[in-house]
Structure formats: C-alpha cells, structure tokens
Design a protein around this motif. Structure first.
Motif, PDB file in Angstrom:
ATOM      1  N   GLN A   1      70.403  -5.649 126.922  1.00  0.00           N
ATOM      2  CA  GLN A   1      69.892  -4.715 125.823  1.00  0.00           C
ATOM      3  C   GLN A   1      68.384  -4.928 125.535  1.00  0.00           C
ATOM      4  OE1 GLN A   1      72.295  -5.256 122.227  1.00  0.00           O
ATOM      5  NE2 GLN A   1      73.224  -3.109 122.712  1.00  0.00           N
ATOM      6  N   PHE A   2      68.188  -6.382 125.496  1.00  0.00           N
ATOM      7  CA  PHE A   2      66.702  -6.496 125.132  1.00  0.00           C
ATOM      8  C   PHE A   2      65.892  -6.107 126.295  1.00  0.00           C
ATOM      9  CE2 PHE A   2      62.933  -8.994 125.509  1.00  0.00           C
ATOM     10  CZ  PHE A   2      62.341  -9.095 124.559  1.00  0.00           C
ATOM     11  N   ALA A   3      66.226  -6.378 127.337  1.00  0.00           N
ATOM     12  CA  ALA A   3      65.295  -5.916 128.475  1.00  0.00           C
ATOM     13  C   ALA A   3      65.099  -4.589 128.657  1.00  0.00           C
ATOM     14  CB  ALA A   3      66.001  -6.764 129.926  1.00  0.00           C
ATOM     15  N   THR A   4      66.227  -3.797 128.481  1.00  0.00           N
ATOM     16  CA  THR A   4      66.098  -2.313 128.510  1.00  0.00           C
ATOM     17  C   THR A   4      65.096  -1.768 127.379  1.00  0.00           C
ATOM     18  OG1 THR A   4      68.576  -2.331 129.112  1.00  0.00           O
ATOM     19  CG2 THR A   4      67.431  -0.155 127.945  1.00  0.00           C
ATOM     20  N   ALA A   5      65.276  -2.440 126.390  1.00  0.00           N
ATOM     21  CA  ALA A   5      64.246  -1.932 125.216  1.00  0.00           C
ATOM     22  C   ALA A   5      63.004  -2.276 125.489  1.00  0.00           C
ATOM     23  CB  ALA A   5      64.489  -2.386 123.740  1.00  0.00           C
ATOM     24  N   LEU A   6      62.620  -3.398 126.015  1.00  0.00           N
ATOM     25  CA  LEU A   6      61.316  -3.944 126.485  1.00  0.00           C
ATOM     26  C   LEU A   6      60.837  -2.926 127.658  1.00  0.00           C
ATOM     27  CD1 LEU A   6      59.341  -6.324 126.668  1.00  0.00           C
ATOM     28  CD2 LEU A   6      60.358  -7.389 128.586  1.00  0.00           C
ATOM     29  N   LEU A   7      61.547  -2.854 128.805  1.00  0.00           N
ATOM     30  CA  LEU A   7      61.140  -1.766 129.680  1.00  0.00           C
ATOM     31  C   LEU A   7      60.977  -0.198 129.138  1.00  0.00           C
ATOM     32  CD1 LEU A   7      63.072  -2.932 132.869  1.00  0.00           C
ATOM     33  CD2 LEU A   7      61.027  -3.599 132.119  1.00  0.00           C
ATOM     34  N   GLU A   8      61.745   0.075 128.572  1.00  0.00           N
ATOM     35  CA  GLU A   8      61.536   1.350 127.842  1.00  0.00           C
ATOM     36  C   GLU A   8      60.215   1.465 126.955  1.00  0.00           C
ATOM     37  OE1 GLU A   8      66.015   3.231 127.194  1.00  0.00           O
ATOM     38  OE2 GLU A   8      65.156   1.840 125.569  1.00  0.00           O
ATOM     39  N   VAL A   9      59.873   0.568 126.198  1.00  0.00           N
ATOM     40  CA  VAL A   9      58.466   0.727 125.441  1.00  0.00           C
ATOM     41  C   VAL A   9      57.278   0.349 126.350  1.00  0.00           C
ATOM     42  CG1 VAL A   9      58.212  -1.827 124.787  1.00  0.00           C
ATOM     43  CG2 VAL A   9      57.584   0.065 123.416  1.00  0.00           C
ATOM     44  N   CYS A  10      57.655  -0.379 127.394  1.00  0.00           N
ATOM     45  CA  CYS A  10      56.523  -0.349 128.709  1.00  0.00           C
ATOM     46  C   CYS A  10      56.378   0.724 129.422  1.00  0.00           C
ATOM     47  CB  CYS A  10      56.592  -1.538 129.187  1.00  0.00           C
ATOM     48  SG  CYS A  10      56.450  -3.157 128.380  1.00  0.00           S
ATOM     49  N   LEU A  11      57.350   1.790 129.626  1.00  0.00           N
ATOM     50  CA  LEU A  11      57.382   2.892 130.091  1.00  0.00           C
ATOM     51  C   LEU A  11      57.060   4.126 129.235  1.00  0.00           C
ATOM     52  CD1 LEU A  11      60.181   2.291 132.649  1.00  0.00           C
ATOM     53  CD2 LEU A  11      57.722   2.461 133.463  1.00  0.00           C
ATOM     54  N   GLY A  12      56.543   3.998 127.937  1.00  0.00           N
ATOM     55  CA  GLY A  12      56.305   5.024 127.205  1.00  0.00           C
ATOM     56  C   GLY A  12      57.473   5.473 126.411  1.00  0.00           C
TER      57      GLY A  12
ATOM     58  N   SER B   1      56.694  -7.252 124.265  1.00  0.00           N
ATOM     59  CA  SER B   1      56.034  -6.109 125.258  1.00  0.00           C
ATOM     60  C   SER B   1      54.695  -6.467 125.749  1.00  0.00           C
ATOM     61  CB  SER B   1      56.175  -4.772 124.440  1.00  0.00           C
ATOM     62  OG  SER B   1      55.280  -4.348 123.486  1.00  0.00           O
ATOM     63  N   VAL B   2      53.641  -6.962 124.580  1.00  0.00           N
ATOM     64  CA  VAL B   2      52.472  -7.245 124.743  1.00  0.00           C
ATOM     65  C   VAL B   2      52.435  -8.406 125.914  1.00  0.00           C
ATOM     66  CG1 VAL B   2      50.392  -8.443 124.010  1.00  0.00           C
ATOM     67  CG2 VAL B   2      51.466  -6.399 122.593  1.00  0.00           C
ATOM     68  N   MET B   3      53.540  -9.428 125.647  1.00  0.00           N
ATOM     69  CA  MET B   3      53.574 -10.456 126.620  1.00  0.00           C
ATOM     70  C   MET B   3      53.900  -9.984 128.101  1.00  0.00           C
ATOM     71  SD  MET B   3      54.917 -13.645 124.698  1.00  0.00           S
ATOM     72  CE  MET B   3      55.979 -13.153 123.581  1.00  0.00           C
ATOM     73  N   PHE B   4      54.653  -8.937 127.806  1.00  0.00           N
ATOM     74  CA  PHE B   4      55.126  -8.276 129.250  1.00  0.00           C
ATOM     75  C   PHE B   4      53.989  -7.689 130.191  1.00  0.00           C
ATOM     76  CE2 PHE B   4      56.472  -4.935 132.113  1.00  0.00           C
ATOM     77  CZ  PHE B   4      57.622  -5.491 132.761  1.00  0.00           C
ATOM     78  N   LEU B   5      53.150  -6.988 129.261  1.00  0.00           N
ATOM     79  CA  LEU B   5      51.939  -6.310 129.870  1.00  0.00           C
ATOM     80  C   LEU B   5      51.072  -7.319 130.627  1.00  0.00           C
ATOM     81  CD1 LEU B   5      50.940  -3.752 127.231  1.00  0.00           C
ATOM     82  CD2 LEU B   5      52.095  -3.398 129.347  1.00  0.00           C
ATOM     83  N   VAL B   6      50.854  -8.527 129.952  1.00  0.00           N
ATOM     84  CA  VAL B   6      50.032  -9.804 130.313  1.00  0.00           C
ATOM     85  C   VAL B   6      50.549 -10.393 131.557  1.00  0.00           C
ATOM     86  CG1 VAL B   6      49.001 -11.796 129.896  1.00  0.00           C
ATOM     87  CG2 VAL B   6      49.048 -10.081 128.090  1.00  0.00           C
ATOM     88  N   LEU B   7      51.938 -10.297 131.641  1.00  0.00           N
ATOM     89  CA  LEU B   7      52.865 -11.200 132.579  1.00  0.00           C
ATOM     90  C   LEU B   7      52.974 -10.323 133.850  1.00  0.00           C
ATOM     91  CD1 LEU B   7      54.213 -13.813 133.122  1.00  0.00           C
ATOM     92  CD2 LEU B   7      56.401 -12.461 132.215  1.00  0.00           C
ATOM     93  N   CYS B   8      53.410  -9.163 133.644  1.00  0.00           N
ATOM     94  CA  CYS B   8      53.719  -8.082 134.640  1.00  0.00           C
ATOM     95  C   CYS B   8      52.696  -7.300 135.213  1.00  0.00           C
ATOM     96  CB  CYS B   8      55.050  -7.503 134.575  1.00  0.00           C
ATOM     97  SG  CYS B   8      56.361  -8.959 134.453  1.00  0.00           S
TER      98      CYS B   8
END
Length: 207
Positions: free
Chosen positions: A113-124, A200-207
């Motif tokens: 669930q969390f991973a889904t929300a994370l990817l959704e916000v990173c994909l707009g 999500s900010v950390m994801f942008l930096v990490l990935c």
C-alpha cells in the motif's frame, strides 16, 4: 506420504513452507513426488518469503536464489510480486510497470500500500496517492508503525540497489504541500501529514 491423497499432501507442503521457504529444502532432496510438491504453484504462491523481505538483494539476478524467486513470481506469490515491483521501480527505472504490478495485489499488504502511494505521487497521480496513503495510515496500528513500514520499504529498495537516475523529477507532483515543515517537521522528523511527502522526496533522490 506418496500414497496419500495428493490434495492432502499439497496442504501439508503448504504448511511446511508457511514459516520459511527454506523449510521446503528437505522435500527437494528426497523424491520426485516431494520435489513436485515443493515446486507446485499452490505451494509457491503461499510459501513465506520473509527472508527475501529481510534481505531484498536476494531477488537480484546475481543471487543464487533468483531462480526460486522467479518460480514464486510465476506462481504469483504476493511477496514476490511486491519485491519485483520495487525492483522495477528503483533498479530498472520502470515505476509505471512497478505500479501496475502493485495495483494487481491484495490491498491487505501495508508495505505494498505504501509503495503504491509512493509510486503514484512520483508518477504525478497525486489524488490517487493521497487516497491510498490515507488508507495506509488508517490501516496501520499507529503512526510509528506506519513510519516503520515506510522505512522498511526504503531499506528494501536500497538493498535491491537503485539506479540513481532521478527519472521521476519531471512527473513527481504534490498538489497541496504539507504545512507542518514550517512548524518543525523535517525529513527525519515526520508526521502523518508529511510522511508521504518526505518519502517521495527521498525516492526522487534515491531513484
């Protein structure tokens, strides 16, 4: 056991693998019958892959456990599908495919669930992300538990090995920025309002 009903034997094999996939090793080294049970799709779909969650690098191509992981994927083991989604997103730069895979999974997995929300916000997909994030927070026993799950997801991404190509900087979208950072919240000191934002900010930096 080879002379008992196959469905009963299959149920026993599922129970053997319920705690850890390593418990199936004994079945692999006995007879063709036991080996066929251990590799049966029903068993692989239900087998515990906790070891892969604890050390997600085990799913990578260089891992000796990769062939077994592939079999679990083919059997649609939920843990295998979840970890593949993370790998697609952070290692392959294919967050869209990772999200599509996560959306096919049962909503009972809080990590998914969390991973889904994370990817959704990173994909707009801001509104979808906030909806899933709210459900995730509500399903968690406490904010501390939710934060621990989010941290675990990131540890798993790091273990898998992100490409660090920053491929979602142009699609990341947060429509309403949380106001709590103005009153003390930071990346390492989060609350329910800014949890998804900071990760999500950390994801942008990490990935």
């Amino acid at each position: 056991m080879e002379h008992i009903d196959f469905n009963i034997a299959l149920d026993i094999a599922c129970r053997v693998g319920a705690d850890s996939f390593t418990d199936l090793v004994g079945m692999l080294s006995t007879s063709k019958f036991f080996r066929s049970l251990a590799y049966n799709g029903t068993v692989l779909r239900q087998v515990s892959l906790k070891s892969f969650l604890d050390n997600s690098a085990l799913i990578n191509l260089s891992s000796t456990f990769r062939p077994f992981f592939e079999l679990c994927l083919e059997a649609q083991n939920p843990t295998a599908c979840y970890l593949k989604a993370l790998r697609l997103a952070c290692r392959k730069g294919r967050a869209e495919d990772g999200l599509a895979l996560l959306l096919t999974m049962p909503s009972s997995s809080l990590h998914a669930q969390f991973a889904t929300a994370l990817l959704e916000v990173c994909l707009g997909k801001y509104h979808d992300a906030m909806h899933i994030s709210a459900a995730f927070l509500e399903a968690s026993s406490s904010f501390e538990a939710a934060d621990a799950i989010a941290t675990t997801v990131f540890h798993q991404m790091i273990q898998i090995g992100p490409r660090r190509i920053h491929s979602h900087c142009n699609t990341w979208h947060f429509e309403v920025y949380p106001s709590c950072p103005l009153t003390g919240c930071q990346m390492h000191n989060r609350c329910t309002d800014c949890l998804l934002y900071w990760y999500s900010v950390m994801f942008l930096v990490l990935c």
